[in-house]
Scaffold this motif. Structure first.
Motif, PDB file in Angstrom:
ATOM      1  N   LEU A  60       0.842  -1.185   0.040  1.00 41.57           N
ATOM      2  CA  LEU A  60      -0.003   0.214  -0.233  1.00 41.57           C
ATOM      3  C   LEU A  60       0.797   1.239  -0.010  1.00 41.57           C
ATOM      4  CD1 LEU A  60      -3.009   1.033   0.378  1.00 41.57           C
ATOM      5  CD2 LEU A  60      -2.563   1.194   2.868  1.00 41.57           C
ATOM      6  N   ARG A  61       0.837   2.088  -1.032  1.00 41.66           N
ATOM      7  CA  ARG A  61       1.606   3.205  -1.083  1.00 41.66           C
ATOM      8  C   ARG A  61       0.513   4.536  -1.095  1.00 41.66           C
ATOM      9  NH1 ARG A  61       5.423   1.355  -6.116  1.00 41.66           N
ATOM     10  NH2 ARG A  61       6.678   0.010  -4.971  1.00 41.66           N
ATOM     11  N   GLU A  62       0.896   5.354  -0.148  1.00 42.64           N
ATOM     12  CA  GLU A  62       0.384   6.726  -0.750  1.00 42.64           C
ATOM     13  C   GLU A  62       0.936   7.675  -1.652  1.00 42.64           C
ATOM     14  OE1 GLU A  62       0.739   9.084   3.000  1.00 42.64           O
ATOM     15  OE2 GLU A  62      -0.657   7.634   4.034  1.00 42.64           O
ATOM     16  N   ILE A  63       0.102   8.039  -2.390  1.00 45.45           N
ATOM     17  CA  ILE A  63       0.351   8.696  -3.557  1.00 45.45           C
ATOM     18  C   ILE A  63      -0.300  10.146  -3.693  1.00 45.45           C
ATOM     19  CG2 ILE A  63       1.011   6.860  -5.201  1.00 45.45           C
ATOM     20  CD1 ILE A  63      -1.781   6.933  -6.560  1.00 45.45           C
ATOM     21  N   ASP A  64      -0.159  11.096  -4.398  1.00 45.83           N
ATOM     22  CA  ASP A  64      -0.634  12.338  -4.702  1.00 45.83           C
ATOM     23  C   ASP A  64      -0.741  13.041  -3.263  1.00 45.83           C
ATOM     24  OD1 ASP A  64      -1.005  11.871  -7.407  1.00 45.83           O
ATOM     25  OD2 ASP A  64      -3.251  11.238  -6.886  1.00 45.83           O
ATOM     26  N   GLY A  65       0.355  12.871  -2.527  1.00 45.72           N
ATOM     27  CA  GLY A  65       0.276  13.633  -1.286  1.00 45.72           C
ATOM     28  C   GLY A  65      -0.309  13.193  -0.241  1.00 45.72           C
ATOM     29  N   GLY A  66      -0.785  11.866  -0.356  1.00 44.87           N
ATOM     30  CA  GLY A  66      -1.624  11.057   0.438  1.00 44.87           C
ATOM     31  C   GLY A  66      -2.990  11.061   0.435  1.00 44.87           C
ATOM     32  N   SER A  67      -3.485  11.968  -0.518  1.00 50.28           N
ATOM     33  CA  SER A  67      -4.832  11.816  -0.780  1.00 50.28           C
ATOM     34  C   SER A  67      -5.340  10.553  -1.665  1.00 50.28           C
ATOM     35  CB  SER A  67      -5.389  13.167  -1.569  1.00 50.28           C
ATOM     36  OG  SER A  67      -4.592  13.127  -2.812  1.00 50.28           O
ATOM     37  N   SER A  68      -4.521   9.889  -2.158  1.00 55.65           N
ATOM     38  CA  SER A  68      -4.784   8.478  -2.892  1.00 55.65           C
ATOM     39  C   SER A  68      -3.847   7.674  -2.540  1.00 55.65           C
ATOM     40  CB  SER A  68      -4.655   8.796  -4.292  1.00 55.65           C
ATOM     41  OG  SER A  68      -5.751   9.806  -4.800  1.00 55.65           O
ATOM     42  N   VAL A  69      -4.185   6.598  -2.893  1.00 59.85           N
ATOM     43  CA  VAL A  69      -3.279   5.303  -2.567  1.00 59.85           C
ATOM     44  C   VAL A  69      -3.132   4.120  -3.810  1.00 59.85           C
ATOM     45  CG1 VAL A  69      -3.851   4.969  -0.181  1.00 59.85           C
ATOM     46  CG2 VAL A  69      -5.409   3.934  -1.704  1.00 59.85           C
ATOM     47  N   LYS A  70      -2.239   3.564  -3.658  1.00 62.18           N
ATOM     48  CA  LYS A  70      -1.891   2.605  -4.720  1.00 62.18           C
ATOM     49  C   LYS A  70      -1.643   1.129  -3.990  1.00 62.18           C
ATOM     50  CE  LYS A  70       1.357   1.323  -8.626  1.00 62.18           C
ATOM     51  NZ  LYS A  70       2.463   2.098  -9.272  1.00 62.18           N
ATOM     52  N   VAL A  71      -2.521   0.367  -4.486  1.00 64.91           N
ATOM     53  CA  VAL A  71      -2.438  -1.078  -3.697  1.00 64.91           C
ATOM     54  C   VAL A  71      -1.768  -1.956  -5.056  1.00 64.91           C
ATOM     55  CG1 VAL A  71      -3.946  -2.983  -3.018  1.00 64.91           C
ATOM     56  CG2 VAL A  71      -4.737  -0.505  -2.649  1.00 64.91           C
ATOM     57  N   ILE A  72      -0.880  -2.758  -4.618  1.00 68.17           N
ATOM     58  CA  ILE A  72      -0.146  -3.561  -5.459  1.00 68.17           C
ATOM     59  C   ILE A  72      -0.399  -4.918  -4.895  1.00 68.17           C
ATOM     60  CG2 ILE A  72       1.858  -4.439  -6.586  1.00 68.17           C
ATOM     61  CD1 ILE A  72       2.968  -1.407  -5.948  1.00 68.17           C
ATOM     62  N   TRP A  73      -0.958  -5.955  -5.808  1.00 67.55           N
ATOM     63  CA  TRP A  73      -1.358  -7.013  -5.275  1.00 67.55           C
ATOM     64  C   TRP A  73      -0.182  -8.043  -5.759  1.00 67.55           C
ATOM     65  CZ3 TRP A  73      -5.131  -8.291  -1.660  1.00 67.55           C
ATOM     66  CH2 TRP A  73      -6.163  -7.181  -1.606  1.00 67.55           C
ATOM     67  N   TRP A  74       0.719  -8.870  -4.969  1.00 68.38           N
ATOM     68  CA  TRP A  74       1.663  -9.887  -5.281  1.00 68.38           C
ATOM     69  C   TRP A  74       1.393 -11.046  -5.657  1.00 68.38           C
ATOM     70  CZ3 TRP A  74       5.666  -7.439  -7.614  1.00 68.38           C
ATOM     71  CH2 TRP A  74       5.849  -5.869  -7.198  1.00 68.38           C
ATOM     72  N   TYR A  75       1.734 -11.817  -6.608  1.00 67.07           N
ATOM     73  CA  TYR A  75       1.684 -13.233  -6.922  1.00 67.07           C
ATOM     74  C   TYR A  75       2.815 -13.925  -7.006  1.00 67.07           C
ATOM     75  CZ  TYR A  75      -3.273 -12.319  -7.681  1.00 67.07           C
ATOM     76  OH  TYR A  75      -4.623 -11.835  -7.541  1.00 67.07           O
ATOM     77  N   ILE A  76       2.947 -15.299  -7.004  1.00 66.23           N
ATOM     78  CA  ILE A  76       4.072 -15.906  -7.202  1.00 66.23           C
ATOM     79  C   ILE A  76       3.763 -16.614  -8.811  1.00 66.23           C
ATOM     80  CG2 ILE A  76       5.547 -17.944  -6.796  1.00 66.23           C
ATOM     81  CD1 ILE A  76       5.177 -17.113  -3.628  1.00 66.23           C
ATOM     82  N   ALA A  77       4.927 -16.696  -9.569  1.00 66.37           N
ATOM     83  CA  ALA A  77       4.756 -17.157 -10.874  1.00 66.37           C
ATOM     84  C   ALA A  77       5.918 -18.150 -11.169  1.00 66.37           C
ATOM     85  CB  ALA A  77       4.352 -16.159 -11.842  1.00 66.37           C
ATOM     86  N   SER A  78       5.800 -18.956 -12.119  1.00 66.96           N
ATOM     87  CA  SER A  78       6.800 -19.599 -12.875  1.00 66.96           C
ATOM     88  C   SER A  78       6.737 -19.669 -14.309  1.00 66.96           C
ATOM     89  CB  SER A  78       6.769 -21.393 -12.172  1.00 66.96           C
ATOM     90  OG  SER A  78       7.715 -22.057 -12.640  1.00 66.96           O
ATOM     91  N   LEU A  79       8.115 -19.414 -14.624  1.00 60.22           N
ATOM     92  CA  LEU A  79       8.271 -19.338 -16.349  1.00 60.22           C
ATOM     93  C   LEU A  79       7.846 -20.349 -17.120  1.00 60.22           C
ATOM     94  CD1 LEU A  79       9.937 -17.771 -18.440  1.00 60.22           C
ATOM     95  CD2 LEU A  79      11.680 -18.963 -17.981  1.00 60.22           C
ATOM     96  N   ASP A  80       7.182 -19.980 -17.937  1.00 55.89           N
ATOM     97  CA  ASP A  80       6.550 -21.216 -19.079  1.00 55.89           C
ATOM     98  C   ASP A  80       7.751 -21.427 -19.786  1.00 55.89           C
ATOM     99  OD1 ASP A  80       4.197 -21.237 -17.981  1.00 55.89           O
ATOM    100  OD2 ASP A  80       3.382 -19.654 -19.435  1.00 55.89           O
ATOM    101  N   GLY A  81       8.439 -22.701 -20.008  1.00 52.81           N
ATOM    102  CA  GLY A  81       9.385 -22.972 -21.136  1.00 52.81           C
ATOM    103  C   GLY A  81      10.848 -22.542 -20.599  1.00 52.81           C
ATOM    104  N   ASN A  82      11.859 -22.487 -21.515  1.00 51.98           N
ATOM    105  CA  ASN A  82      12.989 -22.222 -21.255  1.00 51.98           C
ATOM    106  C   ASN A  82      13.210 -20.684 -21.515  1.00 51.98           C
ATOM    107  OD1 ASN A  82      15.828 -21.617 -21.830  1.00 51.98           O
ATOM    108  ND2 ASN A  82      16.281 -23.637 -22.423  1.00 51.98           N
ATOM    109  N   PRO A  83      13.970 -19.907 -20.768  1.00 50.99           N
ATOM    110  CA  PRO A  83      14.069 -18.474 -20.761  1.00 50.99           C
ATOM    111  C   PRO A  83      14.686 -18.076 -21.943  1.00 50.99           C
ATOM    112  CG  PRO A  83      15.504 -19.186 -19.008  1.00 50.99           C
ATOM    113  CD  PRO A  83      14.580 -20.352 -19.348  1.00 50.99           C
ATOM    114  N   SER A  84      15.721 -18.900 -22.454  1.00 52.79           N
ATOM    115  CA  SER A  84      16.468 -18.280 -23.652  1.00 52.79           C
ATOM    116  C   SER A  84      15.813 -18.749 -25.015  1.00 52.79           C
ATOM    117  CB  SER A  84      17.923 -19.286 -23.562  1.00 52.79           C
ATOM    118  OG  SER A  84      17.398 -20.595 -23.886  1.00 52.79           O
ATOM    119  N   ALA A  85      14.855 -19.624 -25.024  1.00 55.59           N
ATOM    120  CA  ALA A  85      13.989 -19.822 -26.092  1.00 55.59           C
ATOM    121  C   ALA A  85      12.528 -19.512 -26.053  1.00 55.59           C
ATOM    122  CB  ALA A  85      13.992 -21.384 -26.228  1.00 55.59           C
ATOM    123  N   SER A  86      12.143 -19.048 -25.005  1.00 54.35           N
ATOM    124  CA  SER A  86      10.654 -18.507 -24.917  1.00 54.35           C
ATOM    125  C   SER A  86      10.433 -17.188 -24.747  1.00 54.35           C
ATOM    126  CB  SER A  86       9.959 -19.557 -23.982  1.00 54.35           C
ATOM    127  OG  SER A  86      10.649 -18.930 -22.572  1.00 54.35           O
TER     128      SER A  86
END
Length: 182
Positions: free
Chosen positions: A113-139
């Protein structure tokens, strides 16, 4: 009228923004888990992939879309064992409100939760865990022009991240992945 005993803040839709992100792991080599960071050369910052949720879009889909857009890598949510206060999908709704540990969850593991616009607004960031599909050098697809993406061993990624809050997100994600894949 009774007043709530809980500290309560309410925000109109024009005073909050929802963002979603995912810590994207490359688990293709079991002995060396890696995590994808994005580099923002304009500011010299190393970050975790995240961005604003589109209207009507689920948080989970927004997190996966943002990883793809910013890194060029397709990924999927990684089920982990974690504590949550959410009620079980098929369980009673009247459970006492305490954390319980459940396996195979793809729910957010943290939010920022971040205050933005001098505290009059907020930013909510929802965090997930993910796994790469395939090989990073090929995909890899083309990512956003503003960013470059690179996978790092987890400990190196912690050191590379610019912001302490991102380091905290990554550390928690690493713990959950370790406990769930052990």
């Amino acid at each position: 009228m009774a007043a709530s005993s809980f500290i309560t803040r309410q925000y109109l839709s024009e005073n909050f923004v929802e963002s979603c992100g995912a810590v994207c792991f490359d688990l293709s080599v079991a002995t060396e888990k890696k995590v994808c960071l994005i580099h923002y050369p304009k500011k010299g910052e190393w970050l975790l992939a995240k961005g604003r949720r589109d209207q009507g879009e689920s948080r989970k889909n927004a997190a996966l879309r943002e990883v793809l857009e910013e890194t060029g890598y397709s990924c999927h949510l990684l089920p982990v064992t974690m504590a949550t206060r959410a009620t079980p999908k098929d369980g009673p709704a009247n459970l006492r409100d305490v954390p319980r540990v459940y396996p195979n969850l793809t729910d957010p593991f943290m939010f920022t939760l971040r205050e933005i616009d001098g505290g009059s607004s907020v930013k909510v960031i929802w965090w997930y865990i993910a796994s790469l599909d395939g090989n990073p050098s090929a995909s890899r697809l083309p990512g956003e022009d503003n960013f470059s993406a690179e996978f790092f061993p987890c400990e190196e990624a912690i050191e590379k991240l610019t912001f302490q809050s991102d380091r905290e997100v990554l550390r928690r994600a690493m713990t959950l992945v370790e406990e769930s894949t052990a």
